[in-house]
Design an enzyme around this catalytic site. Structure first.
Site, mmCIF file in Angstrom:
data_model
loop_
_atom_site.group_PDB
_atom_site.id
_atom_site.type_symbol
_atom_site.label_atom_id
_atom_site.label_comp_id
_atom_site.label_asym_id
_atom_site.label_seq_id
_atom_site.Cartn_x
_atom_site.Cartn_y
_atom_site.Cartn_z
ATOM 1 N N GLY A 232 0.847 -1.194 0.000
ATOM 2 C CA GLY A 232 0.000 0.000 0.000
ATOM 3 C C GLY A 232 0.879 1.239 0.000
ATOM 4 O O GLY A 232 2.037 1.196 -0.436
ATOM 5 N N ARG A 233 0.330 2.321 0.526
ATOM 6 C CA ARG A 233 1.078 3.588 0.525
ATOM 7 C C ARG A 233 2.406 3.446 1.246
ATOM 8 O O ARG A 233 3.458 3.856 0.736
ATOM 9 C CB ARG A 233 0.254 4.694 1.189
ATOM 10 C CG ARG A 233 -0.873 5.218 0.337
ATOM 11 C CD ARG A 233 -1.725 6.188 1.135
ATOM 12 N NE ARG A 233 -2.563 5.460 2.060
ATOM 13 C CZ ARG A 233 -3.892 5.551 2.110
ATOM 14 N NH1 ARG A 233 -4.515 6.376 1.300
ATOM 15 N NH2 ARG A 233 -4.601 4.846 2.969
ATOM 16 N N ILE A 234 2.367 2.859 2.448
ATOM 17 C CA ILE A 234 3.603 2.757 3.235
ATOM 18 C C ILE A 234 4.543 1.725 2.621
ATOM 19 O O ILE A 234 5.750 1.969 2.498
ATOM 20 C CB ILE A 234 3.267 2.434 4.711
ATOM 21 C CG1 ILE A 234 2.501 3.616 5.344
ATOM 22 C CG2 ILE A 234 4.542 2.125 5.498
ATOM 23 C CD1 ILE A 234 1.924 3.346 6.717
ATOM 24 N N ILE B 10 6.609 -2.733 11.047
ATOM 25 C CA ILE B 10 6.192 -1.374 11.428
ATOM 26 C C ILE B 10 4.668 -1.241 11.284
ATOM 27 O O ILE B 10 4.137 -0.130 11.333
ATOM 28 C CB ILE B 10 6.885 -0.278 10.564
ATOM 29 C CG1 ILE B 10 6.824 -0.596 9.085
ATOM 30 C CG2 ILE B 10 8.334 -0.111 10.997
ATOM 31 C CD1 ILE B 10 5.572 -0.271 8.397
ATOM 32 N N GLU C 18 0.657 -4.221 23.164
ATOM 33 C CA GLU C 18 1.371 -2.997 23.574
ATOM 34 C C GLU C 18 0.739 -2.362 24.810
ATOM 35 O O GLU C 18 -0.484 -2.396 24.935
ATOM 36 C CB GLU C 18 1.359 -2.002 22.408
ATOM 37 C CG GLU C 18 2.121 -2.526 21.210
ATOM 38 C CD GLU C 18 1.951 -1.670 19.962
ATOM 39 O OE1 GLU C 18 1.360 -0.584 20.047
ATOM 40 O OE2 GLU C 18 2.412 -2.119 18.897
ATOM 41 N N ARG D 4 1.429 -3.732 12.478
ATOM 42 C CA ARG D 4 0.696 -4.038 13.708
ATOM 43 C C ARG D 4 1.275 -5.340 14.257
ATOM 44 O O ARG D 4 1.555 -6.270 13.489
ATOM 45 C CB ARG D 4 -0.798 -4.241 13.428
ATOM 46 C CG ARG D 4 -1.577 -2.961 13.195
ATOM 47 C CD ARG D 4 -1.770 -2.161 14.491
ATOM 48 N NE ARG D 4 -2.597 -0.984 14.297
ATOM 49 C CZ ARG D 4 -2.132 0.240 14.028
ATOM 50 N NH1 ARG D 4 -0.833 0.434 13.890
ATOM 51 N NH2 ARG D 4 -2.961 1.254 13.908
ATOM 52 N N ARG E 48 -2.790 -9.815 -1.494
ATOM 53 C CA ARG E 48 -3.772 -10.601 -2.244
ATOM 54 C C ARG E 48 -3.944 -10.097 -3.673
ATOM 55 O O ARG E 48 -3.967 -10.857 -4.620
ATOM 56 C CB ARG E 48 -5.111 -10.626 -1.504
ATOM 57 C CG ARG E 48 -5.198 -11.802 -0.543
ATOM 58 C CD ARG E 48 -6.458 -11.736 0.270
ATOM 59 N NE ARG E 48 -6.534 -10.481 1.019
ATOM 60 C CZ ARG E 48 -7.519 -10.144 1.824
ATOM 61 N NH1 ARG E 48 -8.537 -10.953 1.979
ATOM 62 N NH2 ARG E 48 -7.505 -9.012 2.481
ATOM 63 N N SER E 49 -4.052 -8.778 -3.842
ATOM 64 C CA SER E 49 -4.252 -8.238 -5.186
ATOM 65 C C SER E 49 -2.914 -7.878 -5.816
ATOM 66 O O SER E 49 -1.943 -7.619 -5.120
ATOM 67 C CB SER E 49 -5.125 -6.989 -5.102
ATOM 68 O OG SER E 49 -4.491 -6.051 -4.254
ATOM 69 N N ASP F 109 8.706 -2.459 15.676
ATOM 70 C CA ASP F 109 8.158 -1.229 16.259
ATOM 71 C C ASP F 109 6.795 -1.494 16.890
ATOM 72 O O ASP F 109 6.273 -0.637 17.598
ATOM 73 C CB ASP F 109 8.018 -0.163 15.162
ATOM 74 C CG ASP F 109 7.565 1.191 15.713
ATOM 75 O OD1 ASP F 109 8.160 1.641 16.724
ATOM 76 O OD2 ASP F 109 6.621 1.791 15.154
ATOM 77 N N HIS G 171 6.548 1.618 19.150
ATOM 78 C CA HIS G 171 5.473 2.053 18.236
ATOM 79 C C HIS G 171 5.582 3.563 17.943
ATOM 80 O O HIS G 171 4.729 4.351 18.357
ATOM 81 C CB HIS G 171 4.089 1.720 18.818
ATOM 82 C CG HIS G 171 3.009 1.732 17.770
ATOM 83 N ND1 HIS G 171 1.896 0.930 17.808
ATOM 84 C CD2 HIS G 171 2.871 2.473 16.641
ATOM 85 C CE1 HIS G 171 1.128 1.176 16.767
ATOM 86 N NE2 HIS G 171 1.710 2.118 16.037
HETATM 87 C C1 8YV Z 1 0.086 5.754 15.950
HETATM 88 C C2 8YV Z 1 -0.503 4.189 14.036
HETATM 89 O O1 8YV Z 1 0.659 4.875 16.812
HETATM 90 O O2 8YV Z 1 -1.273 5.395 12.181
HETATM 91 C C3 8YV Z 1 -1.363 4.372 12.822
HETATM 92 O O3 8YV Z 1 -2.139 3.468 12.514
HETATM 93 O O4 8YV Z 1 -0.397 3.134 14.541
HETATM 94 C C4 8YV Z 1 0.268 5.327 14.545
HETATM 95 O O5 8YV Z 1 0.486 6.344 13.700
HETATM 96 C C5 8YV Z 1 -1.188 6.167 16.566
HETATM 97 O O6 8YV Z 1 -2.330 6.008 15.817
HETATM 98 C C6 8YV Z 1 -1.042 7.554 17.078
HETATM 99 O O7 8YV Z 1 -2.182 8.037 17.616
#
Ligand code: 8YV
Length: 316
Positions: free
Chosen positions: A156-158, A232, A263, A234, A178-179, A258, A281
């Site tokens: 995706g974007r990241i 990075i 958590e 979940r 998947r796609s 991360d 995180h």
């Molecule tokens: C933050 C994140 O930890 O964007 C996300 O999905 O996990 C992080 O950017 C969090 O949402 C900050 O509030």
């Protein structure tokens, strides 16, 4: 009468609190002692029309049920896996998130973690501090990136921003999702195939039921004793017990993490391991990005209560 907003979680910058206070009657659950939260919600819950929450705090069905007038949930983050859509959708409650503004910083952290693991930065830092250099204690070399395969899980974007950066290190990019994405990188037929072909597996896919524990023992074994896992995204995407077992048995070379399953609790086995790099995180945790995320989340709330289109609604 200004709308009443409930704030869940923490981690946004003070400027965002000021923006919220300027527009709304703010009720901050994190400032209420845990033992008093039920009474607090019983007192203010019926007036709450909006929730401002983080990617990790989200909102569950029990909380949503205590807010009968809830109209909108603004997530300060891109991930919405902690939002219970089944509780919100039948009530027509809008959900917004903060995509794009955090992409570059999260991708930067993925690369920083990958480099930290491959060049063993935490180990080297500890070595110098502990006097190992002066004592001429033997030191294990790192691994170079040039020509190695970075397998991106979730393009995706990241994921794309990570891939672009790693190309600059002369790494070869492959991906699995998947796609098929419209990119020139080869797509593996399965996650297992990607892991087997990769030196570094970089997890960038969203959390949620569809991806839970997809990085399991078999995937880690396929990545192998010289492979490195970078996450990075979940913690829920990784079977953490299998990760610990793989690291302990030497079936996986290293991990740079991360995010974690529960958590802020990180298993002792990971904290004590010499093969891991750990961060709390912080992918989006720069002053610039957290300010942009906060502003966007507030913009969504303001637009909603002004009857204007939402800047960044989550459309499932
Ligand atoms: C933050 C994140 O930890 O964007 C996300 O999905 O996990 C992080 O950017 C969090 O949402 C900050 O509030």
């Amino acid at each position: 009468m200004r709308p009443n907003i409930l704030l869940l979680g923490s981690g946004w910058v003070p400027e965002v609190d000021a923006l919220l206070d300027a527009q709304f009657e703010c009720h901050r659950l994190a400032q209420v002692p845990p033992a008093e939260r039920a009474a607090f919600l019983a007192r203010v819950g019926a007036d709450i029309r909006g929730v401002f929450t983080t990617g990790t705090a989200g909102i569950d069905a029990a909380m949503a049920a205590r807010l009968p007038k809830l109209e909108i949930v603004a997530v300060h983050g891109v991930g919405v896996d902690a939002v219970d859509f089944t509780a919100l959708a039948p009530r027509g409650i809008a959900v917004t998130n903060t995509p794009d503004v955090l992409t570059e910083d999260v991708a930067d952290l993925a690369v920083a973690l990958l480099l930290a693991a491959s060049r063993r930065l935490p180990q080297l830092d500890r070595y110098v501090r502990a006097g190992g250099w002066e004592a001429k204690t033997p030191l294990a070399p790192g691994r170079s990136l040039r020509g190695k395969v970075a397998g991106i899980v979730g393009l995706g974007r990241i994921g794309r921003a990570v891939a672009t950066r790693l190309e600059a290190f002369s790494m070869r990019i492959a991906y699995y999702q998947r796609s098929t994405a419209e990119v020139s990188y080869p797509r593996s037929q399965s996650l297992l195939e990607l892991a087997a072909a990769s030196d570094f597996l970089v997890v960038c896919a969203p959390g949620g039921a569809a991806t839970r524990a997809m990085i399991d023992g078999a995937v880690l074994a396929a990545l192998g004793p010289e492979g490195t896992l970078v996450n990075i995204a979940r913690g829920s995407l990784v079977d953490e017990a299998a990760l610990v077992a793989a690291l302990q048995a030497g079936r996986l070379g290293a991990a740079a993490l991360d995010v974690f399953a529960d958590e802020p609790r990180v298993p002792a086995a990971l904290r004590e391991s010499g093969r891991v790099v750990l961060t709390p995180h912080v992918g989006s945790f720069t002053i610039e990005t957290r300010t942009a995320m906060g502003r966007l989340a507030v913009d969504n709330l303001v637009a909603h209560f002004a009857g204007r289109p939402l800047p960044t609604p989550v459309v499932l």
